[in-house]
Write a protein that holds these residues in place. Structure first.
Motif, PDB file in Angstrom:
ATOM      1  N   ARG A 171       0.830  -1.219   0.000  1.00 43.05           N
ATOM      2  CA  ARG A 171       0.000   0.000   0.000  1.00 43.05           C
ATOM      3  C   ARG A 171       0.861   1.264   0.000  1.00 43.05           C
ATOM      4  N   ASP A 215       2.027   1.731  -3.535  1.00 41.94           N
ATOM      5  CA  ASP A 215       0.947   2.277  -4.354  1.00 41.94           C
ATOM      6  C   ASP A 215       0.786   3.772  -4.118  1.00 41.94           C
ATOM      7  N   ALA A 216       0.856   4.181  -2.840  1.00 39.01           N
ATOM      8  CA  ALA A 216       0.733   5.601  -2.503  1.00 39.01           C
ATOM      9  C   ALA A 216       1.897   6.401  -3.085  1.00 39.01           C
ATOM     10  N   GLN A 225       1.355   6.916  -6.768  1.00 37.28           N
ATOM     11  CA  GLN A 225       0.361   7.963  -7.022  1.00 37.28           C
ATOM     12  C   GLN A 225       0.964   9.347  -6.825  1.00 37.28           C
TER      13      GLN A 225
END
Length: 83
Positions: free
Chosen positions: A48, A51-52, A55
């Motif tokens: 996670r 993924d952050a 982004q």
């Protein structure tokens, strides 16, 4: 001209490295990561976070990055004093 010698050089700094500045968001991030790891486990927490980060990088590449809040901006001359 063939008698060129290198002068002795001190390859280290006399000053200690400055301590890392901890801002309120740093403490919040530490707690959020700890809580996320507790809830979903280390591997999923890592996924996670990746993924952050992806982004955020996409946001920067698009040109939508935010500037730092002036309240938390620091002066490099204060962090690295000359003397």
């Amino acid at each position: 001209m063939s008698n060129v010698e290198q002068l002795p050089v001190k390859g280290a700094s006399d000053r200690p490295a400055p301590k890392k500045i901890m801002r309120p968001c740093d403490w919040g991030l530490i707690v959020a990561i700890r809580d996320m790891e507790t809830q979903v486990g280390t591997v999923e927490a890592y996924n996670r976070l990746c993924d952050a980060a992806q982004q955020l990088k996409a946001k920067i590449d698009r040109g939508d990055a935010q500037i730092q809040n002036r309240l938390f901006a620091t002066d490099p001359k204060w962090i690295y004093p000359a003397g």
